[in-house]
Scaffold this motif. Structure first.
Motif, PDB file in Angstrom:
ATOM      1  N   CYS A 132     -29.756  18.295  11.059  1.00  0.00           N
ATOM      2  CA  CYS A 132     -28.893  19.234  10.011  1.00  0.00           C
ATOM      3  C   CYS A 132     -28.712  18.291   9.133  1.00  0.00           C
ATOM      4  CB  CYS A 132     -27.939  19.550  10.931  1.00  0.00           C
ATOM      5  SG  CYS A 132     -28.392  20.941  12.294  1.00  0.00           S
ATOM      6  N   ASN A 133     -28.216  16.914   9.063  1.00  0.00           N
ATOM      7  CA  ASN A 133     -27.650  16.132   8.168  1.00  0.00           C
ATOM      8  C   ASN A 133     -28.845  16.057   6.932  1.00  0.00           C
ATOM      9  OD1 ASN A 133     -26.005  14.371   6.805  1.00  0.00           O
ATOM     10  ND2 ASN A 133     -27.271  12.392   7.629  1.00  0.00           N
ATOM     11  N   LYS A 134     -30.276  15.696   7.721  1.00  0.00           N
ATOM     12  CA  LYS A 134     -31.260  15.407   6.584  1.00  0.00           C
ATOM     13  C   LYS A 134     -31.528  16.585   6.197  1.00  0.00           C
ATOM     14  CE  LYS A 134     -32.952  11.387   8.980  1.00  0.00           C
ATOM     15  NZ  LYS A 134     -33.064  10.428   7.782  1.00  0.00           N
ATOM     16  N   LEU A 135     -31.686  17.721   6.680  1.00  0.00           N
ATOM     17  CA  LEU A 135     -31.684  19.082   5.794  1.00  0.00           C
ATOM     18  C   LEU A 135     -30.807  19.223   4.758  1.00  0.00           C
ATOM     19  CD1 LEU A 135     -32.728  21.411   8.999  1.00  0.00           C
ATOM     20  CD2 LEU A 135     -34.184  20.741   7.047  1.00  0.00           C
ATOM     21  N   GLY A 136     -29.426  19.031   5.008  1.00  0.00           N
ATOM     22  CA  GLY A 136     -28.688  19.051   4.048  1.00  0.00           C
ATOM     23  C   GLY A 136     -28.710  18.358   2.753  1.00  0.00           C
ATOM     24  N   LYS A 137     -29.176  17.063   3.117  1.00  0.00           N
ATOM     25  CA  LYS A 137     -29.341  16.216   2.107  1.00  0.00           C
ATOM     26  C   LYS A 137     -30.355  16.286   1.109  1.00  0.00           C
ATOM     27  CE  LYS A 137     -28.126  11.546   4.206  1.00  0.00           C
ATOM     28  NZ  LYS A 137     -28.578  10.167   4.661  1.00  0.00           N
ATOM     29  N   ILE A 138     -31.620  17.295   1.405  1.00  0.00           N
ATOM     30  CA  ILE A 138     -32.473  17.815   0.402  1.00  0.00           C
ATOM     31  C   ILE A 138     -32.167  19.015  -0.015  1.00  0.00           C
ATOM     32  CG2 ILE A 138     -34.017  15.984   1.566  1.00  0.00           C
ATOM     33  CD1 ILE A 138     -35.178  18.674   2.727  1.00  0.00           C
ATOM     34  N   GLY A 139     -31.056  19.948   0.233  1.00  0.00           N
ATOM     35  CA  GLY A 139     -30.566  21.051  -0.307  1.00  0.00           C
ATOM     36  C   GLY A 139     -31.263  21.990   0.425  1.00  0.00           C
ATOM     37  N   THR A 140     -31.415  22.117   1.810  1.00  0.00           N
ATOM     38  CA  THR A 140     -31.669  23.086   2.680  1.00  0.00           C
ATOM     39  C   THR A 140     -30.648  23.864   2.908  1.00  0.00           C
ATOM     40  OG1 THR A 140     -33.417  21.966   3.435  1.00  0.00           O
ATOM     41  CG2 THR A 140     -33.062  23.820   4.444  1.00  0.00           C
ATOM     42  N   GLN A 141     -30.803  25.296   2.774  1.00  0.00           N
ATOM     43  CA  GLN A 141     -29.602  26.198   3.353  1.00  0.00           C
ATOM     44  C   GLN A 141     -30.032  26.415   4.901  1.00  0.00           C
ATOM     45  OE1 GLN A 141     -29.305  30.906   2.677  1.00  0.00           O
ATOM     46  NE2 GLN A 141     -28.020  29.780   1.456  1.00  0.00           N
ATOM     47  N   MET A 142     -28.835  26.190   5.806  1.00  0.00           N
ATOM     48  CA  MET A 142     -29.149  26.330   7.028  1.00  0.00           C
ATOM     49  C   MET A 142     -28.403  27.271   7.923  1.00  0.00           C
ATOM     50  SD  MET A 142     -28.794  22.128   7.953  1.00  0.00           S
ATOM     51  CE  MET A 142     -27.435  21.898   6.470  1.00  0.00           C
TER      52      MET A 142
END
Length: 399
Positions: A71-81
């Motif tokens: 989740c942290n790495k997804l957020g770093k690249i601008g992913t909506q989770m």
């Protein structure tokens, strides 16, 4: 009036001012622009945490060990989770800061409830399944968590039109495993194998990542071997004294980065990747090194011995760890975990690894000393510079 038929874009008619000629475009294929435009799905920003990269990802198992890193790495690249959770919402609320305002959304779910799963994946183009359990509970058996759950998620993803599914499996999963310390075959290994097969049946283009032992902060690999429940005072029982097991552990951040890279690369469809570390070690050498890092070396009194010479006390401790705590075993001490601990990592050289996903692997000697600092003997003692020499890393196993 003459009509000219041309193959091309959407069907349309152009009528000149004189009205003598009409040009008809005949549609020959489908285009993404045919559907109603969704401006919310367009990429925005420069690619960081406060932007949107066009990926909407549902992460099952987001509150678990690997899930928090993903989740942290997804957020770093601008992913909506979209983060499904069960139980108390406040267990998942800490993940809110992984993304910018409005980018991290929560929804309650139950792995046995198809409606809640469909609600969690209906807006996503990427779904990541990290749900797993090392031990059975009174509510969930291995089959529920590793087989029926992934099958249900994969089927609903296919029905809802999800583009990508990434499933985290186990490196040494097999249909008929040979028991090592248990009386019967490991249900964990069997269920992980069957779960992988179920995902492939329901979602043939799924990406499978088979991970070996994963270490990192709050893991169930280093913490279990460092636990006071795992040893008798200063003495640690090991299967065949640790001389029959070869390990290739992988850092959790590397596994998370591999999942992110797979989600962004469409060429990873239908692929199976092996998540293993860069080096192989004899289990005995790893354990000795771990305890030296914790300043519990031979001078402290540490010693290990063959588990077969402890047929009463150690099995009794395993039983107590599970009976006294029905929800979770104390010190992560249970037979399935011990079976997994003494299993040799078998790597298929015909299958790609994390390096094929563009991941630079972390070496254990660069990370494990930091991870084991909280377990040092006399933790609050302020040592002088050079008082405790840095123990050498374990030798790499040469096959």
């Amino acid at each position: 009036m003459a009509a000219i038929a041309l193959k091309g874009q959407l069907a349309s008619k152009i009528v000149p001012k004189n009205g003598s000629i009409s040009v008809i475009y005949i549609k020959t294929s489908s285009y993404s622009s045919d559907a109603k435009l969704n401006l919310a799905a367009y990429k925005r920003g420069t690619g960081g945490r406060s932007s949107f990269n066009g990926i909407v990802a549902t992460v099952f198992g987001c509150t678990g060990f690997v899930g928090r890193y993903v989740c942290n790495k997804l957020g770093k690249i601008g992913t909506q989770m979209i983060l499904p959770y069960r139980g108390d919402f406040y267990d998942a609320a800490r993940l809110k800061v992984c993304g910018d305002l409005g980018q991290v959304l929560f929804t309650p779910f139950d792995i046995r409830d198809e409606e809640s799963i469909a609600r969690a994946v209906q807006y996503s183009n990427v779904v990541i399944n990290l749900v797993g359990r090392d031990y059975e509970t009174k509510n969930f058996k291995f089959t529920d968590v590793h087989v029926e759950g992934p099958r249900r998620i994969a089927r609903i993803c296919r029905e809802m039109g999800v583009e990508r599914l990434i499933h985290l499996s186990y490196l040494n999963a097999e249909r008929n495993p040979k028991p090592l310390v248990m009386k019967g075959p490991s249900l964990y290994k069997i269920s992980k194998f069957l779960g992988e097969c179920a995902v492939k049946e329901e979602f043939p283009t799924a990406t499978i990542i088979r991970a070996s032992d994963i270490y990192g902060s709050e893991d169930r690999f280093l913490r279990s071997i460092a636990s006071i429940w795992r040893r008798h005072s200063h003495f640690l029982p090991l299967y065949k004294n640790g001389e029959a097991t070869i390990k290739q552990p992988v850092f959790v951040s590397d596994v998370a980065q591999a999942i992110i890279n797979a989600a962004r690369d469409p060429d990873t469809r239908c692929q199976v990747y092996q998540a293993v570390g860069p080096k192989r070690y004899l289990w005995k050498d790893l354990v000795v090194w771990f305890y030296r890092l914790m300043r519990k070396d031979e001078k402290w009194g540490f010693a290990h011995y063959d588990m077969k010479y402890d047929p009463i006390l150690f099995p009794l401790k395993v039983m107590l760890a599970n009976k006294l705590s029905p929800a979770y075993p104390y010190g992560n001490l249970h037979w399935e975990g011990l079976e997994k601990e003494c299993t040799t990592d078998v790597v298929d050289h015909n299958l790609p690894t994390l390096e094929d996903l563009g991941v630079t692997l972390t070496h254990m000697e660069d990370q494990v000393p930091w991870e084991l600092k909280p377990y040092r003997a006399h933790l609050y003692y302020i040592d002088q510079l050079g008082e405790f020499p840095k123990p050498p890393p374990p030798p790499v196993y040469a096959e």
